[in-house]
Write a protein that holds these residues in place. Structure first.
Motif, mmCIF file in Angstrom:
data_model
loop_
_atom_site.group_PDB
_atom_site.id
_atom_site.type_symbol
_atom_site.label_atom_id
_atom_site.label_comp_id
_atom_site.label_asym_id
_atom_site.label_seq_id
_atom_site.Cartn_x
_atom_site.Cartn_y
_atom_site.Cartn_z
ATOM 1 N N ASP A 17 11.902 77.077 78.379
ATOM 2 C CA ASP A 17 12.064 76.619 79.755
ATOM 3 C C ASP A 17 13.565 76.538 80.040
ATOM 4 O OD1 ASP A 17 12.498 74.796 81.985
ATOM 5 O OD2 ASP A 17 10.358 74.336 81.853
ATOM 6 N N LEU A 18 14.037 77.322 80.995
ATOM 7 C CA LEU A 18 15.474 77.402 81.237
ATOM 8 C C LEU A 18 16.033 76.161 81.919
ATOM 9 C CD1 LEU A 18 15.735 81.148 82.323
ATOM 10 C CD2 LEU A 18 16.237 80.138 80.095
ATOM 11 N N GLU A 19 15.175 75.319 82.461
ATOM 12 C CA GLU A 19 15.654 74.076 83.069
ATOM 13 C C GLU A 19 15.766 72.957 82.034
ATOM 14 O OE1 GLU A 19 16.668 74.284 86.025
ATOM 15 O OE2 GLU A 19 15.705 76.119 86.722
ATOM 16 N N SER A 20 14.729 72.807 81.218
ATOM 17 C CA SER A 20 14.711 71.699 80.256
ATOM 18 C C SER A 20 15.173 72.095 78.856
ATOM 19 C CB SER A 20 13.289 71.128 80.150
ATOM 20 O OG SER A 20 12.415 72.075 79.538
ATOM 21 N N GLY A 21 15.136 73.390 78.552
ATOM 22 C CA GLY A 21 15.468 73.851 77.205
ATOM 23 C C GLY A 21 14.312 73.771 76.228
ATOM 24 N N HIS A 22 13.155 73.256 76.673
ATOM 25 C CA HIS A 22 11.997 73.115 75.779
ATOM 26 C C HIS A 22 11.474 74.485 75.361
ATOM 27 C CE1 HIS A 22 8.288 71.560 74.097
ATOM 28 N NE2 HIS A 22 7.609 72.406 74.858
ATOM 29 N N GLU A 23 11.139 74.631 74.077
ATOM 30 C CA GLU A 23 10.594 75.878 73.541
ATOM 31 C C GLU A 23 9.165 75.664 73.079
ATOM 32 O OE1 GLU A 23 13.032 77.697 70.585
ATOM 33 O OE2 GLU A 23 14.606 78.204 72.033
ATOM 34 N N ASP A 24 8.374 76.746 73.189
ATOM 35 C CA ASP A 24 6.969 76.643 72.816
ATOM 36 C C ASP A 24 6.455 78.024 72.420
ATOM 37 O OD1 ASP A 24 4.579 75.426 72.361
ATOM 38 O OD2 ASP A 24 4.056 75.107 74.461
ATOM 39 N N TRP A 25 5.381 78.036 71.637
ATOM 40 C CA TRP A 25 4.689 79.281 71.288
ATOM 41 C C TRP A 25 3.394 79.359 72.093
ATOM 42 C CZ3 TRP A 25 6.508 83.215 68.436
ATOM 43 C CH2 TRP A 25 7.565 82.972 67.554
ATOM 44 N N THR A 26 3.076 80.571 72.561
ATOM 45 C CA THR A 26 1.823 80.816 73.288
ATOM 46 C C THR A 26 1.117 81.994 72.636
ATOM 47 O OG1 THR A 26 2.833 80.053 75.357
ATOM 48 C CG2 THR A 26 0.793 81.334 75.526
ATOM 49 N N GLY A 27 -0.103 81.791 72.188
ATOM 50 C CA GLY A 27 -0.864 82.868 71.570
ATOM 51 C C GLY A 27 -1.458 83.793 72.611
ATOM 52 N N TYR A 28 -1.719 85.028 72.201
ATOM 53 C CA TYR A 28 -2.344 85.998 73.109
ATOM 54 C C TYR A 28 -3.378 86.836 72.372
ATOM 55 C CZ TYR A 28 0.825 89.502 71.015
ATOM 56 O OH TYR A 28 1.502 90.323 70.137
ATOM 57 N N ASP A 29 -4.375 87.277 73.116
ATOM 58 C CA ASP A 29 -5.295 88.307 72.640
ATOM 59 C C ASP A 29 -4.845 89.680 73.132
ATOM 60 O OD1 ASP A 29 -7.493 86.567 71.440
ATOM 61 O OD2 ASP A 29 -7.356 85.749 73.477
ATOM 62 N N LYS A 30 -4.237 89.682 74.344
ATOM 63 C CA LYS A 30 -3.711 90.905 74.947
ATOM 64 C C LYS A 30 -2.341 90.581 75.523
ATOM 65 C CE LYS A 30 -8.364 92.463 76.208
ATOM 66 N NZ LYS A 30 -9.285 92.822 77.329
ATOM 67 N N LEU A 31 -1.438 91.560 75.436
ATOM 68 C CA LEU A 31 -0.058 91.331 75.849
ATOM 69 C C LEU A 31 0.405 92.457 76.768
ATOM 70 C CD1 LEU A 31 2.663 89.741 75.487
ATOM 71 C CD2 LEU A 31 3.141 91.300 73.572
ATOM 72 N N VAL A 32 1.106 92.085 77.846
ATOM 73 C CA VAL A 32 1.743 93.053 78.735
ATOM 74 C C VAL A 32 3.244 92.802 78.715
ATOM 75 C CG1 VAL A 32 1.977 93.884 81.106
ATOM 76 C CG2 VAL A 32 -0.282 93.216 80.227
ATOM 77 N N ILE A 33 4.014 93.837 78.413
ATOM 78 C CA ILE A 33 5.467 93.736 78.421
ATOM 79 C C ILE A 33 5.973 94.439 79.679
ATOM 80 C CG2 ILE A 33 7.607 94.284 77.206
ATOM 81 C CD1 ILE A 33 5.954 94.368 74.615
ATOM 82 N N ALA A 34 6.562 93.661 80.579
ATOM 83 C CA ALA A 34 7.088 94.199 81.840
ATOM 84 C C ALA A 34 8.457 93.569 82.087
ATOM 85 C CB ALA A 34 6.122 93.900 82.977
ATOM 86 N N THR A 35 9.375 93.800 81.156
ATOM 87 C CA THR A 35 10.667 93.131 81.165
ATOM 88 C C THR A 35 11.707 93.827 82.035
ATOM 89 O OG1 THR A 35 11.009 94.248 79.036
ATOM 90 C CG2 THR A 35 10.456 91.922 78.967
#
Length: 458
Positions: A98-116
């Motif tokens: 989170d760019l406001e708070s600096g908090h980091e977290d992991w999020t699991g996925y079954d499917k992933l879309v990369i649109a960077t």
């Protein structure tokens, strides 16, 4: 049974088109969708930023197709100002901050879309990161530039680069009342065209009062005692500047993908199959400006960062991730632009592109008019066409002219996609009336000339 989770990295055209299409196919009980966007805006038209900066588009929000709140109303968990910092392919998860708070977290996925997406090319030159130097790729970038123009001490602007972004930003700065100089390392503006066609663009820029310095590479951005930009050094000269805009093009934003060990091409873009699935990785798709696509004319992979492709990619990815089916066969490289009243268009291969893949070709260049010559408002346009020797297959078309010029390139784009010969093109049943075209459309005049050139070449 628990719902599958689709994670989308990137909240603009490709990413949110994919999320929206997947949601149409599967409800929240079947598919949970989490999307991450590091900026302040989602689903906006990056292609419209020069026209917002230039004042033709009055309000920033006119460029936004769908707000974060609207996506959330459709059961898409869109997390703004949240940057994905790592993709763990083996573990099926992404790390975000989170760019406001600096908090980091992991999020699991079954499917992933990369649109960077892509990032503006920013060469490692002295002073390149000084206050007053701007790259323009995102809505946040556009806002920063507008704020910078409002606070600039003077009205001198230097644009570095003379491609699509460069000439569009030159027009925008001219419209804002700045004295504009374009510094271009190429011999002519618009390296996406052949040099003879780029020279037409250069003449038009000069006629608008934009100073174009060709054949000169920028070596440094010079700063004053306050650390702000004061000039651009190029060759043996200095060009005073209160604002510097980088128009050197963009490159794929694939640092995450590279770190995750995903396959990249020669241009640094992700490599996918026809379904836009990342090669060798089931359950991971990629689209938009971060991928390389097949050029249907040359048969090679290219990086073609355009909003049209990004939206199509998103639709196809969303269909596949949502249990449907779709493919993206490739592109022919069609692009249009304008600077003031000059329209610029190209599709297919330039001469150097054809030579690079071993194609032998002929070229023709014709001048015609946008309407019947006797009809008021008829404007001159120049059409250049490349055709393969012996077969006569169309290889590419470039058009430079005034009103009515740019969109004519679509005729050639369809012909390229269909693999037509220039002889077959001459029989195309195009619309005709004096307010819209001469009896022979300029593209068909070029095709007729190309037929003669192919025959003459044996």
């Amino acid at each position: 049974m628990a719902a599958e989770r689709l994670v989308v990295v990137g909240g603009d055209a490709a990413g949110m088109s994919a999320a929206s299409q997947a949601r149409r196919l599967k409800g929240p009980g079947e598919l949970e969708i989490v999307a991450f966007e590091r900026g302040h805006f989602s689903s906006y038209s990056a292609c419209g930023i020069p026209y917002w900066v230039g004042g033709q588009v009055e309000e920033r929000d006119e460029l936004i197709a769908r707000t974060p709140a609207e996506h959330r109303e459709r059961d898409i968990d869109l997390r703004m100002r949240t940057e994905v910092t790592e993709i763990d392919v083996a573990g099926g998860r992404v790390r975000s901050r989170d760019l406001e708070s600096g908090h980091e977290d992991w999020t699991g996925y079954d499917k992933l879309v990369i649109a960077t997406g892509a990032r503006p090319v920013r060469p490692p030159l002295p002073g390149i990161d000084a206050p007053g130097v701007y790259g323009v790729q995102t809505l946040d970038d556009g806002q920063a530039l507008l704020d910078g123009l409002a606070s600039a001490r003077g009205r001198r602007a230097v644009v570095v680069g003379a491609g699509y972004i460069g000439v569009e930003m030159a027009e925008a700065l001219l419209n804002r009342g700045f004295e504009v100089t374009v510094v271009n390392r190429g011999e002519q503006p618009m390296a996406t065209l052949d040099p003879d066609m780029g020279a037409l663009v250069g003449s038009a820029l000069d006629g608008l009062g934009i100073t174009t310095v060709n054949g000169t590479a920028v070596t440094a951005v010079l700063t004053g005692p306050d650390g702000r930009v004061r000039a651009v050094a190029a060759g043996e000269r200095e060009f005073p500047a209160d604002v510097v805009v980088l128009g050197l093009g963009v490159e794929p934003e694939t640092g995450l993908a590279r770190a995750a060990g995903l396959p990249l091409g020669v241009y640094g873009g992700l490599l996918t199959d026809l379904s836009l699935r990342v090669r060798g990785h089931d359950g991971i798709w990629a689209g938009g400006d971060c991928v390389e696509v097949l050029d249907l004319v040359s048969g090679r992979e290219r990086h073609v960062p355009l909003g049209t492709h990004a939206n199509k990619h998103g639709q196809i990815i969303g269909a596949n991730a949502g249990g449907g089916y779709g493919t993206f066969p490739g592109v022919v490289g069609t692009a249009v632009s304008k600077v003031c009243d000059l329209e610029i268009a190209r599709t297919g291969l330039r001469e150097k592109d054809a030579a690079a893949v071993g194609l032998r070709y002929v070229t023709v260049t014709v001048e015609s008019t946008s309407r019947a010559g006797y009809y008021p408002g008829a404007a001159v346009m120049t059409v250049k066409m490349l055709a393969e020797r012996r077969s006569g297959r169309l290889l590419g078309t470039q058009i430079v002219g005034r009103e009515g010029a740019a969109k004519r390139v679509d005729i050639a784009a369809v012909a390229l996609t269909a693999g037509m010969t220039v002889e077959a093109m001459t029989a195309l049943d195009l619309g005709y009336a004096p307010p819209f075209s001469p009896v022979w459309d300029p593209v068909l005049i070029a095709a007729r000339k190309a037929v003669a050139a192919v025959r003459a070449a044996g």
